[in-house]
Design an enzyme around this catalytic site. Structure first.
Site, mmCIF file in Angstrom:
data_model
loop_
_atom_site.group_PDB
_atom_site.id
_atom_site.type_symbol
_atom_site.label_atom_id
_atom_site.label_comp_id
_atom_site.label_asym_id
_atom_site.label_seq_id
_atom_site.Cartn_x
_atom_site.Cartn_y
_atom_site.Cartn_z
ATOM 1 N N ASP A 152 30.629 -22.749 34.025
ATOM 2 C CA ASP A 152 31.465 -21.781 33.364
ATOM 3 C C ASP A 152 32.293 -20.715 34.193
ATOM 4 O O ASP A 152 33.251 -20.214 33.960
ATOM 5 C CB ASP A 152 30.825 -21.004 32.350
ATOM 6 C CG ASP A 152 30.846 -21.715 30.804
ATOM 7 O OD1 ASP A 152 31.416 -22.724 30.813
ATOM 8 O OD2 ASP A 152 30.525 -21.056 29.800
ATOM 9 N N TYR A 200 16.439 -27.685 29.035
ATOM 10 C CA TYR A 200 17.260 -27.988 27.820
ATOM 11 C C TYR A 200 16.656 -28.964 26.965
ATOM 12 O O TYR A 200 16.666 -28.894 25.677
ATOM 13 C CB TYR A 200 18.835 -28.228 27.918
ATOM 14 C CG TYR A 200 19.573 -27.179 28.203
ATOM 15 C CD1 TYR A 200 19.024 -25.824 28.413
ATOM 16 C CD2 TYR A 200 20.902 -27.215 28.501
ATOM 17 C CE1 TYR A 200 19.628 -24.945 29.085
ATOM 18 C CE2 TYR A 200 21.397 -25.975 29.241
ATOM 19 C CZ TYR A 200 21.093 -24.756 29.351
ATOM 20 O OH TYR A 200 21.763 -23.829 29.822
ATOM 21 N N ASP A 235 25.319 -25.402 33.673
ATOM 22 C CA ASP A 235 25.948 -24.786 32.411
ATOM 23 C C ASP A 235 26.679 -23.448 32.699
ATOM 24 O O ASP A 235 27.499 -23.230 32.679
ATOM 25 C CB ASP A 235 24.869 -24.634 31.485
ATOM 26 C CG ASP A 235 25.187 -24.398 30.264
ATOM 27 O OD1 ASP A 235 26.543 -24.370 30.045
ATOM 28 O OD2 ASP A 235 24.553 -24.100 29.214
ATOM 29 N N LYS A 248 16.877 -23.725 43.017
ATOM 30 C CA LYS A 248 15.956 -22.957 43.202
ATOM 31 C C LYS A 248 14.688 -23.162 43.912
ATOM 32 O O LYS A 248 13.482 -23.062 43.219
ATOM 33 C CB LYS A 248 15.717 -22.012 41.854
ATOM 34 C CG LYS A 248 15.140 -20.730 41.893
ATOM 35 C CD LYS A 248 15.971 -19.648 42.453
ATOM 36 C CE LYS A 248 15.348 -18.315 42.401
ATOM 37 N NZ LYS A 248 16.248 -17.354 43.371
ATOM 38 N N ASP A 264 21.070 -18.514 42.729
ATOM 39 C CA ASP A 264 21.589 -16.992 42.693
ATOM 40 C C ASP A 264 22.503 -16.756 43.750
ATOM 41 O O ASP A 264 23.827 -16.154 43.360
ATOM 42 C CB ASP A 264 20.443 -16.032 42.785
ATOM 43 C CG ASP A 264 19.528 -16.334 43.787
ATOM 44 O OD1 ASP A 264 19.525 -17.603 44.403
ATOM 45 O OD2 ASP A 264 18.710 -15.566 44.117
#
Ligand code: NAD
Length: 359
Positions: free
Chosen positions: A252, A143, A248, A192, A224
């Site tokens: 959620d 980001y 992020d 990852k 994942d």
């Protein structure tokens, strides 16, 4: 009597002032019950600050926050300011305050109150015992990396770069280990590492720090897989630590386990014990001013503040117990009520929680 702590209160817009008022009521009751002492200083922030001061984050509000031991924030934003230019948008103030206060991690607990298990989209038996925290790195990663467009071999291309340095990973990983040590002593580091170099560095740093916390059990999970396991076995997680973008998304996902946005608290932490505490929800303009918003997310944010910034564990636990007791005795605000006609209002919910608080 405990030392007086300075709390910057920035109520913001929409339901922000309503829910913050209830949280302060709870704090005042804990002053009485636990011999705590707070000094509240209020600042303008968000849409209301744009209207009154011409900027979402006035310098005086920033000064109040920088002078405080912790910040209690309501929510900002609303349709009135939606079409403003970027500098005059309430949400720009949110990014600004995090940056100015050096808040590099975001902490979001997701715990399922037994009596609200039915509100989740997952089966009650899968959710049983779920009580986890996601620790998300907030100021690095993709980001914040360099972004640009260029002409490539096959036409226009877009590039986002993901950068992490060792110090950035170290400080958040230590914070997550510290939190895990005060809980069930289990840390899941999510990355990852099978494809990303930043993830390989992340994992190296985690493994290097782990021996400093021999009592905390560490597992590495690929992002994942973690997304799947959160739905399959949420109760097996204690503390999850991860980089900005993965956090992020996972925070959620974890939030949805509990079923209601009106129940979710959060903290953003910097170096040392300073933190900013706020509900996960926004300013809910659709219900603002009606006295029906759920103040529990903000009240639980106070419990987080007590635990993470001040180490007031007994008072934090008392707030969580009081919330459980009120819910167990059947009281609900409209957002979590099955029978909306018997729902209680914002102040009534605050009063019930205050009355249920015990030393
Ligand atoms: P929202 O969280 O404000 O509302 C989503 C839905 O949940 C609405 O139907 C609302 O009524 C309900 N809801 C939220 N909190 C509730 C509560 N405590 N009790 C009962 N019901 C509740 O999200 P949105 O509608 O997407 O955004 C509204 C405004 O808030 C926008 O301007 C947005 O930019 C802003 N926002 C601010 C923050 C923040 O201040 N940190 C976070 C998210 C959104």
């Amino acid at each position: 009597m405990a030392e007086t702590k300075k709390i910057a209160v920035i109520a913001g817009d929409g339901i922000g002032p309503e829910v913050v008022a209830e949280a302060i009521k709870v704090m005042k009751k804990t002053e009485e019950l636990f011999g705590l002492s707070f000094e509240f200083e209020h600042g303008l922030f968000g849409g209301i600050a744009i209207d009154e001061k011409g900027t979402p984050l006035p310098q005086e509000t920033l000064d109040i926050c920088k002078n405080a031991d912790a910040v209690l924030l309501g929510a900002v934003g609303g349709p009135k300011w939606d079409n403003n230019s970027k500098e005059l948008r309430p949400e720009t103030g949110l990014l600004g305050i995090r940056k100015e206060l050096g808040l590099f991690s975001n902490i979001r607990p997701a715990n399922v109150f037994d009596c609200l298990r039915e509100a989740s989209t997952l089966k009650p038996e899968v959710l049983e015992g779920t009580d986890l925290i996601v620790v998300r790195e907030l100021t690095g990663g993709i980001y914040f990396g360099e972004k640009f467009r260029r002409e490539g071999e096959h036409g226009e291309e877009a590039v986002d770069t993901c950068v992490y340095n060792v110090a950035e990973v170290e400080r958040i990983v230590r914070q997550a280990f510290d939190i895990a040590q005060k809980r069930r002593k289990h840390l899941t580091s999510v990355d990852k590492a099978n494809v990303l170099e930043t993830s390989r560095l992340w994992r190296e740093v985690v493994n290097r720090i782990a021996p400093e916390y021999p009592d905390v059990e560490l597992e590495h999970v690929l992002v994942d897989n973690c997304a799947m396991q959160l739905l399959r076995r949420p109760a097996s997680f204690d503390v999850i630590v991860t980089e900005n973008m993965f956090g992020d998304i996972l925070s959620d996902e974890a939030a949805m386990l509990t079923g209601s946005i009106g129940m979710l608290s959060s903290a953003s932490l910097g170096e040392g014990s300073f933190g900013l505490y706020e509900p996960v929800h926004g300013s809910a303009p659709d219900i603002a001013g009606q006295g029906i918003s759920n103040p529990i997310a903000t009240i639980l944010s106070v419990a987080l503040m007590y635990r993470l910034t001040f180490g007031y564990e007994a008072a934090a636990q008392a707030i969580e117990d009081a919330v459980s007791e009120v819910l167990n005795s059947g009281h609900r605000t409209g957002d979590i009520a099955v029978d909306k006609s018997s729902a209680v209002g914002t102040t009534e919910m605050g009063d019930l929680i205050v009355a249920a608080l015990k030393a």
